[in-house]
Design a protein around this motif. Structure first.
Motif, PDB file in Angstrom:
ATOM      1  N   SER A   1      -8.291 -24.029 -38.094  1.00  0.00           N
ATOM      2  CA  SER A   1      -7.530 -25.108 -37.464  1.00  0.00           C
ATOM      3  C   SER A   1      -8.479 -26.255 -37.168  1.00  0.00           C
ATOM      4  O   SER A   1      -9.431 -26.028 -36.454  1.00  0.00           O
ATOM      5  CB  SER A   1      -6.943 -24.717 -36.107  1.00  0.00           C
ATOM      6  N   PRO A   2      -8.152 -27.449 -37.689  1.00  0.00           N
ATOM      7  CA  PRO A   2      -7.092 -27.755 -38.646  1.00  0.00           C
ATOM      8  C   PRO A   2      -7.310 -27.043 -39.982  1.00  0.00           C
ATOM      9  O   PRO A   2      -8.401 -26.567 -40.261  1.00  0.00           O
ATOM     10  CB  PRO A   2      -7.194 -29.281 -38.804  1.00  0.00           C
ATOM     11  N   PRO A   3      -6.228 -26.994 -40.792  1.00  0.00           N
ATOM     12  CA  PRO A   3      -6.360 -26.360 -42.103  1.00  0.00           C
ATOM     13  C   PRO A   3      -7.091 -27.259 -43.092  1.00  0.00           C
ATOM     14  O   PRO A   3      -7.266 -28.456 -42.838  1.00  0.00           O
ATOM     15  CB  PRO A   3      -4.899 -26.180 -42.533  1.00  0.00           C
TER      16      PRO A   3
ATOM     17  N   TYR B   1       6.809 -27.953 -36.643  1.00  0.00           N
ATOM     18  CA  TYR B   1       6.780 -27.498 -38.044  1.00  0.00           C
ATOM     19  C   TYR B   1       6.397 -26.032 -38.166  1.00  0.00           C
ATOM     20  O   TYR B   1       6.955 -25.304 -38.985  1.00  0.00           O
ATOM     21  CB  TYR B   1       5.857 -28.382 -38.888  1.00  0.00           C
ATOM     22  N   SER B   2       5.458 -25.588 -37.354  1.00  0.00           N
ATOM     23  CA  SER B   2       5.050 -24.181 -37.436  1.00  0.00           C
ATOM     24  C   SER B   2       6.219 -23.273 -37.073  1.00  0.00           C
ATOM     25  O   SER B   2       6.492 -22.286 -37.760  1.00  0.00           O
ATOM     26  CB  SER B   2       3.860 -23.910 -36.515  1.00  0.00           C
ATOM     27  N   ASN B   3       6.920 -23.602 -35.997  1.00  0.00           N
ATOM     28  CA  ASN B   3       8.066 -22.784 -35.586  1.00  0.00           C
ATOM     29  C   ASN B   3       9.193 -22.825 -36.609  1.00  0.00           C
ATOM     30  O   ASN B   3       9.823 -21.811 -36.892  1.00  0.00           O
ATOM     31  CB  ASN B   3       8.593 -23.229 -34.217  1.00  0.00           C
TER      32      ASN B   3
ATOM     33  N   ALA C   1      -0.929 -24.261 -43.607  1.00  0.00           N
ATOM     34  CA  ALA C   1      -1.258 -25.685 -43.770  1.00  0.00           C
ATOM     35  C   ALA C   1      -0.027 -26.570 -43.612  1.00  0.00           C
ATOM     36  O   ALA C   1      -0.097 -27.670 -43.066  1.00  0.00           O
ATOM     37  CB  ALA C   1      -1.906 -25.924 -45.128  1.00  0.00           C
ATOM     38  N   GLU C   2       1.114 -26.081 -44.081  1.00  0.00           N
ATOM     39  CA  GLU C   2       2.358 -26.862 -43.936  1.00  0.00           C
ATOM     40  C   GLU C   2       2.756 -27.010 -42.471  1.00  0.00           C
ATOM     41  O   GLU C   2       3.236 -28.045 -42.039  1.00  0.00           O
ATOM     42  CB  GLU C   2       3.489 -26.170 -44.691  1.00  0.00           C
ATOM     43  N   GLY C   3       2.577 -25.958 -41.723  1.00  0.00           N
ATOM     44  CA  GLY C   3       2.947 -25.993 -40.308  1.00  0.00           C
ATOM     45  C   GLY C   3       2.039 -26.914 -39.508  1.00  0.00           C
ATOM     46  O   GLY C   3       2.498 -27.690 -38.678  1.00  0.00           O
ATOM     47  N   ARG C   4       0.765 -26.827 -39.788  1.00  0.00           N
ATOM     48  CA  ARG C   4      -0.181 -27.725 -39.107  1.00  0.00           C
ATOM     49  C   ARG C   4      -0.200 -29.011 -39.933  1.00  0.00           C
ATOM     50  O   ARG C   4      -1.195 -29.349 -40.588  1.00  0.00           O
ATOM     51  CB  ARG C   4      -1.540 -27.083 -38.960  1.00  0.00           C
ATOM     52  N   VAL C   5       0.874 -29.699 -39.860  1.00  0.00           N
ATOM     53  CA  VAL C   5       1.236 -30.783 -40.770  1.00  0.00           C
ATOM     54  C   VAL C   5       0.154 -31.884 -40.781  1.00  0.00           C
ATOM     55  O   VAL C   5      -0.478 -32.165 -39.761  1.00  0.00           O
ATOM     56  CB  VAL C   5       2.628 -31.319 -40.390  1.00  0.00           C
TER      57      VAL C   5
END
Ligand SMILES: [Zn+2]
Length: 458
Positions: A290-292, A198-200, A214-218
């Protein structure tokens, strides 16, 4: 002998009891209910009607020494602990160079930091995938155990070059061995594949706004990763600890594990109990961790978990970024993930926990001192106010109102997620082994190097 007078102890059932404590040779010698002055003393300390807690413990900090001292070092980190009412910290193995992955590395680090500490400290140990592959881990972990580490830290996902992520099958091997050593296996639990994907994906699509972190670190990466390591613990029956829990869904997995009598504990941090993704959108990098941070429902779930015992203690995950350099890019991906938390944990828990009716003083006492001391083999010297225990005492004025000024923090990271916010409750004095190391009016009164390394008794 020293007499500590006019303070209230928090007793079982949350009752406050006016008490007099006598301290001799670093230890608590006598505790009397009420006023007591028939013993002769050299000195008196006046608690001025405030609450006396057992010295608070921050069991998860990154003080970056040696190697990343541009961000924090043991002197500034432990000064921030003293000013925050924290008398013992446990430092993570991964944010120093070299990481604490062998007896020699441990000795090297201890030698460098011991003359700098204002508060007592213990160490986490570490292990790398390379050591698992070579089989070297059995020797290095045994050496670390002999030196008194509290446990070993694993990352399911890592941004650290010198301390890479540990694949789950490797953790299986390490957990089996650590069970034999009776050491806690602590895990940073966010599923690598989900976070990576997701981050990539977001980055490739040009997203660099605050929320994309936050979206990337789902969200589901956390419960997913917790399941995978709880699964190992179900087979191996090792001691497992989930670091910095951020999601209600992750908490449900912990509850499942506890219900099945697995030896699993967890911690959460003040920022997960106060802030949401909506705040991240406004605060940006200052709140990048991390985490968000997550959502309102998670905040409610985490407070409930603290109240019902599903979450065992509070840690801050103190990790200061170089400020402002590492914390001010408008591209969220370019900023350092971490916030300096140790100095503000106690007022945050009183302001947002106690005063909002989420936790009582009795619970704060356990969540911020006793429970971590027990889990990591520091109890009863640490984490209790009892005869013969270390005279580590934090005096808190519950009524004092004040505003957070990040420029006044002892940490090198002079930024805060609660900059300018009003706090209710202030640390008035911090006493470490009988010695006043912080006083609200005088500031830091302790001496550099007074802080001792504390060996886990596990
Ligand atoms: Zn951490």
């Amino acid at each position: 002998m020293i007499r500590l007078k006019n303070g209230f102890l928090v007793k079982k059932g949350n009752e406050l009891e006016l008490s007099t404590i006598y301290i001799e040779d670093d230890k608590i010698k006598f505790i009397f209910p009420g006023k007591h002055n028939s013993l002769s003393v050299e000195r008196e300390v006046d608690a001025e009607g405030n609450i006396i807690f057992p010295g608070f413990i921050d069991p998860h900090v990154h003080f970056d020494d040696p190697g990343f001292t541009v961000r924090e070092d043991f002197e500034t980190g432990t000064r921030s602990a003293a000013a925050g009412g924290i008398t013992t910290i446990i430092d993570m193995p991964c944010t120093s160079i070299p990481p604490v992955t062998s007896g020699e590395n441990f000795d090297y680090k201890l030698n460098i930091v011991k003359g700098k500490a204002y508060v007592d400290f213990a160490f986490w140990g570490g292990v790398t995938p390379g050591q698992i592959e070579s089989g070297e881990y059995k020797k290095t972990l045994t050496d670390l155990k002999e030196r008194g580490i509290v446990g070993v830290k694993f990352y399911t996902v890592s941004g650290m070059e010198l301390y890479p992520r540990m694949p789950v099958p490797y953790m299986d091997k390490a957990f089996r061995f650590l069970k034999g050593l009776n050491l806690v296996c602590a895990v940073h639990a966010e599923d690598y594949y989900l976070v990576d994907f997701y981050s990539n994906f977001l980055r490739q699509n040009g997203r660099s706004d605050f929320e994309s972190w936050a979206e990337g670190r789902v969200y589901e990466a956390e419960p997913e990763a917790i399941w995978s390591v709880v699964g190992i613990t179900e087979k191996v029956h090792n001691k497992l600890h989930i670091a910095h829990l951020s999601t209600g869904a992750g908490l449900e997995v912990i509850r499942w594990a506890k219900k099945h009598k697995l030896d699993v504990t967890t911690e959460t941090c003040p920022h997960y109990l106060i802030f949401t993704v909506a705040d991240l959108k406004i605060l940006g990098s200052i709140l990048k961790t991390s985490p968000p941070v997550r959502y309102e429902e998670d905040i409610d779930a985490l407070w409930t978990g603290l109240k019902d015992g599903s979450i065992d203690f509070i840690a801050t995950d103190h990790a200061a970024g170089k400020f402002p350099e590492e914390k001010s890019s408008s591209n969220i991906w370019d900023n350092y993930a971490g916030i300096p938390g140790t100095q503000l944990a106690v007022p945050l828990m009183i302001t947002y926990g106690y005063y909002k009716g989420k936790v009582r003083l009795e619970e704060i006492q356990k969540l911020m001192s006793e429970n971590a001391a027990r889990r990591y083999g520091l109890y009863p010297d640490k984490g209790s106010i009892a005869l013969g225990a270390d005279a580590d005492l934090t005096i808190v004025n519950l009524n004092e109102k004040w505003f957070v000024d990040p420029s006044k923090l002892e940490s090198k990271g002079k930024y805060s997620v609660v900059a300018g916010k009003e706090m209710v409750g202030k640390v008035s004095k911090t006493i470490l082994r009988g010695k006043l190391i912080y006083d609200e009016k005088a500031g830091i009164t302790g001496e550099k190097g007074y802080g001792n390394f504390i060996k886990s008794n596990l």
